[in-house]
Design a protein around this motif. Structure first.
Motif, PDB file in Angstrom:
ATOM      1  N   SER A   1       0.954  -1.232  -0.010  1.00  0.00           N
ATOM      2  CA  SER A   1      -0.010   0.097   0.161  1.00  0.00           C
ATOM      3  C   SER A   1       1.055   1.181  -0.164  1.00  0.00           C
ATOM      4  O   SER A   1       2.208   1.087   0.448  1.00  0.00           O
ATOM      5  N   PRO A   2       0.283   2.447  -0.390  1.00  0.00           N
ATOM      6  CA  PRO A   2       1.440   3.676  -0.365  1.00  0.00           C
ATOM      7  C   PRO A   2       1.689   3.852   0.787  1.00  0.00           C
ATOM      8  O   PRO A   2       1.083   3.967   2.060  1.00  0.00           O
ATOM      9  N   SER A   3       3.022   3.880   1.046  1.00  0.00           N
ATOM     10  CA  SER A   3       3.857   3.594   2.440  1.00  0.00           C
ATOM     11  C   SER A   3       5.113   4.609   2.200  1.00  0.00           C
ATOM     12  O   SER A   3       6.240   4.419   2.919  1.00  0.00           O
ATOM     13  N   GLY A   4       5.114   5.555   1.436  1.00  0.00           N
ATOM     14  CA  GLY A   4       6.369   6.286   1.451  1.00  0.00           C
ATOM     15  C   GLY A   4       7.378   5.486   0.365  1.00  0.00           C
ATOM     16  O   GLY A   4       7.007   4.351  -0.026  1.00  0.00           O
ATOM     17  N   ASN A   5       8.663   5.985   0.222  1.00  0.00           N
ATOM     18  CA  ASN A   5       9.618   5.260  -0.645  1.00  0.00           C
ATOM     19  C   ASN A   5      10.954   5.478   0.217  1.00  0.00           C
ATOM     20  O   ASN A   5      11.080   6.294   1.095  1.00  0.00           O
ATOM     21  N   GLY A   6      11.828   4.563  -0.251  1.00  0.00           N
ATOM     22  CA  GLY A   6      13.030   4.736   0.321  1.00  0.00           C
ATOM     23  C   GLY A   6      13.904   3.314   0.210  1.00  0.00           C
ATOM     24  O   GLY A   6      13.475   2.497  -0.392  1.00  0.00           O
ATOM     25  N   TYR A   7      14.857   3.185   0.837  1.00  0.00           N
ATOM     26  CA  TYR A   7      15.657   1.932   0.868  1.00  0.00           C
ATOM     27  C   TYR A   7      14.980   0.624   0.796  1.00  0.00           C
ATOM     28  O   TYR A   7      15.301  -0.287   0.249  1.00  0.00           O
ATOM     29  N   ASN A   8      14.044   0.541   1.973  1.00  0.00           N
ATOM     30  CA  ASN A   8      13.424  -1.036   1.912  1.00  0.00           C
ATOM     31  C   ASN A   8      12.552  -1.022   0.652  1.00  0.00           C
ATOM     32  O   ASN A   8      12.606  -2.357   0.067  1.00  0.00           O
ATOM     33  N   MET A   9      11.942  -0.234  -0.005  1.00  0.00           N
ATOM     34  CA  MET A   9      11.036  -0.272  -1.234  1.00  0.00           C
ATOM     35  C   MET A   9      11.982  -0.533  -2.535  1.00  0.00           C
ATOM     36  O   MET A   9      11.796  -1.328  -3.429  1.00  0.00           O
ATOM     37  N   TYR A  10      13.330   0.061  -2.395  1.00  0.00           N
ATOM     38  CA  TYR A  10      14.408  -0.116  -3.283  1.00  0.00           C
ATOM     39  C   TYR A  10      14.786  -1.608  -3.452  1.00  0.00           C
ATOM     40  O   TYR A  10      14.804  -2.453  -4.558  1.00  0.00           O
ATOM     41  N   LYS A  11      15.100  -2.006  -2.065  1.00  0.00           N
ATOM     42  CA  LYS A  11      15.620  -3.519  -2.215  1.00  0.00           C
ATOM     43  C   LYS A  11      14.521  -4.343  -2.564  1.00  0.00           C
ATOM     44  O   LYS A  11      14.588  -5.533  -3.052  1.00  0.00           O
ATOM     45  N   ALA A  12      13.188  -4.264  -1.914  1.00  0.00           N
ATOM     46  CA  ALA A  12      12.047  -5.013  -2.489  1.00  0.00           C
ATOM     47  C   ALA A  12      11.915  -5.137  -4.132  1.00  0.00           C
ATOM     48  O   ALA A  12      11.631  -6.171  -4.462  1.00  0.00           O
ATOM     49  N   TYR A  13      11.880  -4.104  -4.490  1.00  0.00           N
ATOM     50  CA  TYR A  13      11.892  -3.994  -6.155  1.00  0.00           C
ATOM     51  C   TYR A  13      12.992  -4.501  -6.744  1.00  0.00           C
ATOM     52  O   TYR A  13      12.779  -5.521  -7.598  1.00  0.00           O
ATOM     53  N   GLU A  14      14.035  -4.485  -6.280  1.00  0.00           N
ATOM     54  CA  GLU A  14      15.419  -4.995  -6.967  1.00  0.00           C
ATOM     55  C   GLU A  14      15.186  -6.580  -7.053  1.00  0.00           C
ATOM     56  O   GLU A  14      15.370  -7.332  -7.881  1.00  0.00           O
ATOM     57  N   TRP A  15      14.598  -7.155  -5.407  1.00  0.00           N
ATOM     58  CA  TRP A  15      14.570  -8.493  -5.436  1.00  0.00           C
ATOM     59  C   TRP A  15      13.594  -8.982  -6.482  1.00  0.00           C
ATOM     60  O   TRP A  15      13.728 -10.201  -6.971  1.00  0.00           O
ATOM     61  N   LEU A  16      12.344  -8.426  -6.348  1.00  0.00           N
ATOM     62  CA  LEU A  16      11.117  -8.875  -7.241  1.00  0.00           C
ATOM     63  C   LEU A  16      11.586  -9.015  -8.485  1.00  0.00           C
ATOM     64  O   LEU A  16      11.426 -10.138  -9.343  1.00  0.00           O
ATOM     65  N   ARG A  17      12.372  -7.861  -9.361  1.00  0.00           N
ATOM     66  CA  ARG A  17      12.407  -7.890 -10.550  1.00  0.00           C
ATOM     67  C   ARG A  17      13.518  -8.960 -10.734  1.00  0.00           C
ATOM     68  O   ARG A  17      13.798  -9.802 -12.081  1.00  0.00           O
ATOM     69  N   SER A  18      14.667  -9.524  -9.735  1.00  0.00           N
ATOM     70  CA  SER A  18      15.421 -10.420 -10.204  1.00  0.00           C
ATOM     71  C   SER A  18      14.749 -11.895 -10.294  1.00  0.00           C
ATOM     72  O   SER A  18      15.395 -12.582 -10.882  1.00  0.00           O
ATOM     73  N   VAL A  19      13.629 -12.087  -9.838  1.00  0.00           N
ATOM     74  CA  VAL A  19      12.983 -13.498  -9.877  1.00  0.00           C
ATOM     75  C   VAL A  19      11.795 -13.411 -10.868  1.00  0.00           C
ATOM     76  O   VAL A  19      11.447 -14.472 -11.172  1.00  0.00           O
ATOM     77  N   GLU A  20      11.266 -12.197 -10.993  1.00  0.00           N
ATOM     78  CA  GLU A  20      10.270 -12.211 -11.889  1.00  0.00           C
ATOM     79  C   GLU A  20      10.589 -11.513 -13.281  1.00  0.00           C
ATOM     80  O   GLU A  20      10.931 -10.416 -13.445  1.00  0.00           O
ATOM     81  N   PRO A  21      10.863 -12.375 -14.324  1.00  0.00           N
ATOM     82  CA  PRO A  21      11.138 -12.182 -15.543  1.00  0.00           C
ATOM     83  C   PRO A  21      10.141 -11.283 -16.470  1.00  0.00           C
ATOM     84  O   PRO A  21      10.464 -10.956 -17.621  1.00  0.00           O
ATOM     85  N   SER A  22       8.939 -11.434 -16.077  1.00  0.00           N
ATOM     86  CA  SER A  22       8.044 -10.946 -17.127  1.00  0.00           C
ATOM     87  C   SER A  22       6.913  -9.967 -16.520  1.00  0.00           C
ATOM     88  O   SER A  22       6.757  -8.904 -17.244  1.00  0.00           O
ATOM     89  N   ARG A  23       6.315 -10.403 -15.570  1.00  0.00           N
ATOM     90  CA  ARG A  23       5.298  -9.470 -15.045  1.00  0.00           C
ATOM     91  C   ARG A  23       5.826  -8.332 -14.398  1.00  0.00           C
ATOM     92  O   ARG A  23       6.621  -8.207 -13.834  1.00  0.00           O
ATOM     93  N   PRO A  24       4.921  -6.987 -14.566  1.00  0.00           N
ATOM     94  CA  PRO A  24       5.327  -5.721 -14.025  1.00  0.00           C
ATOM     95  C   PRO A  24       5.210  -5.820 -12.610  1.00  0.00           C
ATOM     96  O   PRO A  24       4.634  -6.467 -11.857  1.00  0.00           O
ATOM     97  N   VAL A  25       6.209  -5.081 -11.971  1.00  0.00           N
ATOM     98  CA  VAL A  25       6.374  -4.708 -10.567  1.00  0.00           C
ATOM     99  C   VAL A  25       5.966  -3.273 -10.296  1.00  0.00           C
ATOM    100  O   VAL A  25       6.421  -2.388 -10.816  1.00  0.00           O
ATOM    101  N   ILE A  26       4.784  -2.969  -9.722  1.00  0.00           N
ATOM    102  CA  ILE A  26       4.603  -1.702  -9.361  1.00  0.00           C
ATOM    103  C   ILE A  26       4.486  -1.056  -7.980  1.00  0.00           C
ATOM    104  O   ILE A  26       4.506  -2.053  -6.992  1.00  0.00           O
ATOM    105  N   TYR A  27       4.568   0.040  -7.805  1.00  0.00           N
ATOM    106  CA  TYR A  27       4.433   0.576  -6.502  1.00  0.00           C
ATOM    107  C   TYR A  27       3.938   2.095  -6.648  1.00  0.00           C
ATOM    108  O   TYR A  27       4.520   3.196  -7.396  1.00  0.00           O
ATOM    109  N   GLY A  28       2.706   2.362  -5.990  1.00  0.00           N
ATOM    110  CA  GLY A  28       1.946   3.626  -6.098  1.00  0.00           C
ATOM    111  C   GLY A  28       2.653   4.717  -5.325  1.00  0.00           C
ATOM    112  O   GLY A  28       2.373   5.709  -5.755  1.00  0.00           O
ATOM    113  N   ASP A  29       3.672   4.646  -4.548  1.00  0.00           N
ATOM    114  CA  ASP A  29       4.229   5.723  -3.935  1.00  0.00           C
ATOM    115  C   ASP A  29       5.552   5.745  -4.352  1.00  0.00           C
ATOM    116  O   ASP A  29       6.575   6.564  -3.547  1.00  0.00           O
TER     117      ASP A  29
END
Length: 445
Positions: free
Chosen positions: A408-436
């Motif tokens: 959910s919209p929770s601000g942005n920063g280091y933890n969301m950067y790491k979460a995005y990087e990990w998810l993109r590393s294992v998910e080759p196709s589907r989009p990864v989104i974040y509203g904040d």
């Protein structure tokens, strides 16, 4: 019993959840115990039981329905004593927990197993080292979360509904990844199937895994199996990629009256005897990002969204999903990971899902200082990653899931950067989104 609670409370700081990501490489050790991340599928003893989803047949499954045993202040102890047959002690045993309702500490036979801060996401645990033949005491210390600032509000459901233990042979299917997608020529379908086989013996063993796939019209399309030698206490991945002809005549997409689904059965075999069956349903198609647009089979997805969390039972949920579809909605967006049957209903109903990790930290979302918003507090990075991993491995094999949301919209920063990087590393196709993301790089849409 009050002394039991006090003892458990003192032990909370010593508990640790052991998470693992075994599916990303071959011949991975499986010595760990504690929380694991994998697809939620029950093994069945016969094909008939698998097709009927008859969990109680074959002796592989035990429902877990704990009762409250004591309460003191903001803590409580719930538990049950389960009788484990001798045959189970010669295999591998898992515990699945849902609808716990709070953060909890898991104990089995007076031994700490794991701590879980996330009250929303169903969780699985490898518990073989803690289980013995006969009576086994399974206790949960229900307690305040150490990370309340990021926990989403969850609906009230029957406590521990769909919680259970189950057994697998030491040579069995640990996990899998499956999709039916277009081939490179865009003329046929390809079944992309990776079965993670495990050998829980202390020495090398041969494991045979296989599958069959039936068209939505009931025709057998392919059958295959393969033997692999796996070192002791390890897993290895067996991959299959057969062509599935006629797939473009059975395209799965939201909005169809009866979305076509292929039936897939995974199985193992030993000495000519089939040992376990795992039934699946999948649809044809793949969501991909092309120039910043979500595409499926060459067409841009037009997502008409509705926020929705599963009701207390599948019957009510199915009726509500059909009502949303009748209103012209084609995409449901839950606030946190849902029960496995929810995604199955969306597959069968024909609704896209944007799955969301159980992260909700709206307070101080605009405070980008280190330690301001929780999303920029490095002390919470491991918990953010834990929740994103838990979401991904539970729902990755469902056709309806077209994108992943970091929270959910929770601000942005280091933890969301790491979460995005990990998810993109294992998910080759589907989009990864974040509203904040607010214009930053950690969102695809």
């Amino acid at each position: 019993m009050k002394r039991t609670i006090t003892t458990a409370a003192l032990a909370l700081s010593a508990l640790a959840a052991a998470a693992q990501d075994y599916g990303e490489s071959s011949a991975v050790r499986i010595d760990e115990a504690g929380r694991i991340h994998r697809t939620e599928v029950i093994p069945y003893d016969t094909r008939r039981d698998a097709e009927a989803r008859n969990r109680e047949a074959g002796g592989y499954y035990l429902a877990f329905s704990p009762r409250q045993m004591a309460a003191a202040g903001d803590m409580a102890v719930s538990g049950a004593t389960l009788d484990i047959p001798y045959a189970w002690t010669d295999g591998v045993i898992y515990l699945h927990l849902e609808n716990v309702g709070s953060a909890y500490s898991l104990w089995i036979n007076d031994r700490p197993v794991a701590e879980v801060e996330d009250p929303a996401t169903p969780a699985e645990f490898a518990v073989s080292p803690y289980i013995r033949q006969g009576a086994n005491d399974i206790r949960l210390v229900l307690r305040p979360s150490a990370t309340p600032q990021i926990n989403p509000a969850t609906p009230r459901r029957e406590a521990f509904a769909n919680s259970y233990l189950y057994y697998q042979n030491k040579r069995s299917i640990r996990d899998f990844e499956i999709a039916l997608v277009p081939d490179s020529t865009r003329r046929f379908g390809v079944l992309e199937l990776a079965i993670v086989a495990q050998n829980a013996f202390n020495y090398d063993e041969k494991v045979t895994v296989g599958y069959d796939i039936y068209s939505p019209q009931g025709k057998l399309l392919d059958f295959n199996m393969r033997e692999v030698s796996i070192p002791g206490r390890s897993v290895d991945t067996v991959r299959f990629s057969p062509f599935i002809y006629g797939s473009y005549d059975n395209e799965w997409k939201a909005g169809g009256k009866t979305p076509p689904l292929y039936k897939v059965m995974l199985f193992t075999r030993r000495d000519g005897v089939y040992k376990e069956y795992m039934p699946l349903r999948i649809g044809f198609g793949r969501t991909e990002l092309e120039e910043g647009r979500p595409m499926r089979l060459g067409r841009e997805l037009q997502l008409v969204r509705a926020s929705y969390n599963a009701a207390a039972d599948p019957e009510t949920t199915l009726a509500e999903l059909k009502a949303l579809k009748a209103q012209g909605k084609n995409t449901v967006c839950p606030d946190f990971p849902q029960p496995a049957w929810f995604y199955d209903l969306c597959d069968r109903t024909g609704l896209y899902v944007i799955d969301r990790a159980a992260i909700d930290a709206p307070e101080r979302r605009d405070d980008r200082r280190v330690g301001g918003t929780p999303s920029n507090d490095p002390a919470l990075a491991d918990e953010y990653l834990e929740r994103v991993r838990a979401m991904y491995y539970r729902s990755r094999n469902f056709t309806c899931v077209v994108a992943y949301d970091l929270g959910s919209p929770s601000g942005n920063g280091y933890n969301m950067y790491k979460a995005y990087e990990w998810l993109r590393s294992v998910e080759p196709s589907r989009p990864v989104i974040y509203g904040d993301a607010d214009g930053e790089w950690n969102t695809d849409l």
